[in-house]
Design a protein around this motif. Sequence first.
Motif, mmCIF file in Angstrom:
data_model
loop_
_atom_site.group_PDB
_atom_site.id
_atom_site.type_symbol
_atom_site.label_atom_id
_atom_site.label_comp_id
_atom_site.label_asym_id
_atom_site.label_seq_id
_atom_site.Cartn_x
_atom_site.Cartn_y
_atom_site.Cartn_z
ATOM 1 N N PHE A 1 40.193 35.189 58.132
ATOM 2 C CA PHE A 1 40.010 35.235 56.871
ATOM 3 C C PHE A 1 40.556 36.753 56.386
ATOM 4 O O PHE A 1 40.259 37.619 57.028
ATOM 5 C CB PHE A 1 38.640 34.968 56.373
ATOM 6 C CG PHE A 1 38.080 33.644 56.411
ATOM 7 C CD1 PHE A 1 38.506 32.884 55.199
ATOM 8 C CD2 PHE A 1 37.728 32.988 57.348
ATOM 9 C CE1 PHE A 1 38.310 31.465 55.233
ATOM 10 C CE2 PHE A 1 37.473 31.887 57.448
ATOM 11 C CZ PHE A 1 37.624 30.922 56.225
ATOM 12 N N ARG A 2 41.207 36.720 55.147
ATOM 13 C CA ARG A 2 41.554 37.969 54.650
ATOM 14 C C ARG A 2 41.146 38.118 53.210
ATOM 15 O O ARG A 2 41.458 37.222 52.613
ATOM 16 C CB ARG A 2 43.076 38.453 54.656
ATOM 17 C CG ARG A 2 43.831 37.706 54.069
ATOM 18 C CD ARG A 2 45.379 37.966 54.137
ATOM 19 N NE ARG A 2 46.243 37.251 53.192
ATOM 20 C CZ ARG A 2 47.489 37.455 53.224
ATOM 21 N NH1 ARG A 2 48.172 38.217 54.008
ATOM 22 N NH2 ARG A 2 48.393 36.651 52.487
ATOM 23 N N PRO A 3 40.671 39.182 52.788
ATOM 24 C CA PRO A 3 40.655 39.295 51.272
ATOM 25 C C PRO A 3 41.622 39.610 50.568
ATOM 26 O O PRO A 3 42.667 40.602 51.022
ATOM 27 C CB PRO A 3 39.587 40.519 51.226
ATOM 28 C CG PRO A 3 39.869 41.255 52.450
ATOM 29 C CD PRO A 3 40.092 40.463 53.315
ATOM 30 N N SER A 4 41.878 39.237 49.389
ATOM 31 C CA SER A 4 43.079 39.483 48.482
ATOM 32 C C SER A 4 42.446 39.990 46.996
ATOM 33 O O SER A 4 41.315 39.636 46.791
ATOM 34 C CB SER A 4 43.943 38.373 48.029
ATOM 35 O OG SER A 4 44.546 37.843 49.264
ATOM 36 N N GLN A 5 43.152 41.095 46.551
ATOM 37 C CA GLN A 5 42.553 41.481 45.256
ATOM 38 C C GLN A 5 43.712 41.792 44.420
ATOM 39 O O GLN A 5 44.791 42.119 44.651
ATOM 40 C CB GLN A 5 41.890 42.875 45.678
ATOM 41 C CG GLN A 5 41.308 43.531 44.703
ATOM 42 C CD GLN A 5 42.198 44.719 44.071
ATOM 43 O OE1 GLN A 5 41.450 45.104 42.938
ATOM 44 N NE2 GLN A 5 42.966 45.363 44.648
ATOM 45 N N LYS A 6 43.457 41.995 42.956
ATOM 46 C CA LYS A 6 44.439 42.091 41.928
ATOM 47 C C LYS A 6 43.501 42.752 41.003
ATOM 48 O O LYS A 6 42.648 42.215 40.411
ATOM 49 C CB LYS A 6 45.105 41.011 41.562
ATOM 50 C CG LYS A 6 46.036 41.028 40.225
ATOM 51 C CD LYS A 6 46.439 39.583 39.902
ATOM 52 C CE LYS A 6 47.406 39.909 38.662
ATOM 53 N NZ LYS A 6 47.762 38.372 38.249
ATOM 54 N N SER A 7 44.059 44.066 40.267
ATOM 55 C CA SER A 7 43.447 44.736 39.235
ATOM 56 C C SER A 7 44.816 44.963 38.115
ATOM 57 O O SER A 7 45.940 45.153 38.550
ATOM 58 C CB SER A 7 42.898 45.972 39.695
ATOM 59 O OG SER A 7 43.898 46.780 39.970
ATOM 60 N N GLU A 8 44.246 44.735 37.078
ATOM 61 C CA GLU A 8 45.104 45.244 35.808
ATOM 62 C C GLU A 8 44.315 45.457 34.426
ATOM 63 O O GLU A 8 43.366 44.943 34.255
ATOM 64 C CB GLU A 8 46.018 43.724 35.588
ATOM 65 C CG GLU A 8 45.011 42.507 35.388
ATOM 66 C CD GLU A 8 46.041 41.185 35.222
ATOM 67 O OE1 GLU A 8 47.045 41.166 35.705
ATOM 68 O OE2 GLU A 8 45.137 40.321 34.887
ATOM 69 N N ALA A 9 45.145 46.481 33.613
ATOM 70 C CA ALA A 9 44.705 46.361 32.465
ATOM 71 C C ALA A 9 44.726 45.167 31.501
ATOM 72 O O ALA A 9 45.166 44.162 31.674
ATOM 73 C CB ALA A 9 45.498 47.545 31.751
ATOM 74 N N VAL A 10 43.774 45.243 30.501
ATOM 75 C CA VAL A 10 43.490 44.022 29.521
ATOM 76 C C VAL A 10 43.804 44.572 28.140
ATOM 77 O O VAL A 10 43.125 45.523 27.902
ATOM 78 C CB VAL A 10 42.164 43.527 29.856
ATOM 79 C CG1 VAL A 10 41.942 42.306 28.735
ATOM 80 C CG2 VAL A 10 41.638 43.244 31.144
ATOM 81 N N ALA A 11 44.736 44.401 27.665
ATOM 82 C CA ALA A 11 45.248 44.806 26.150
ATOM 83 C C ALA A 11 44.124 44.315 25.184
ATOM 84 O O ALA A 11 43.553 43.227 25.202
ATOM 85 C CB ALA A 11 46.434 44.338 25.925
#
Length: 134
Positions: free
Chosen positions: A51-61
């Motif tokens: 298994f591998r972790p995946s991640q995404k981060s982003e600003a929220v307008a």
Amino acid sequence: TRIKASSGPEHVEGNGLLVFTDEAAAQAFLDQAIAAYATCPAQGATDEGGFRPSQKSEAVAGLGVQSVRIGSWWEYGDQGSWVVSPGADLTYLARKGKFVALTYEGDESSGDPTANTDLAGRAQARVQQMLHQV
């Protein structure tokens, strides 16, 4: 600072309001959090179970003065390709003045939780409600 959390079978939800001494301290905290999330790789190292972790981060307008949302989920290796696995969580942090509202929710959904409009809508509504009260 106050955090309220609840959990059930295969589900966890939490909300909190961080109160800083002033706006500059709240901004410094959120700046550091955003910078830290930005350094995380999109896919982490594969564990011994495949298994591998995946991640995404982003600003929220339009959410507070400054905000970020972070989605994380799991994938597993299957004959040379990656398949999404149950287990995802979504976190929002948003600042207004000296306050930082946060919410997180995790469940057994699969794939990128930022693309789950139902989950994202609930989380964003909770943060907006907290910011309107400060």
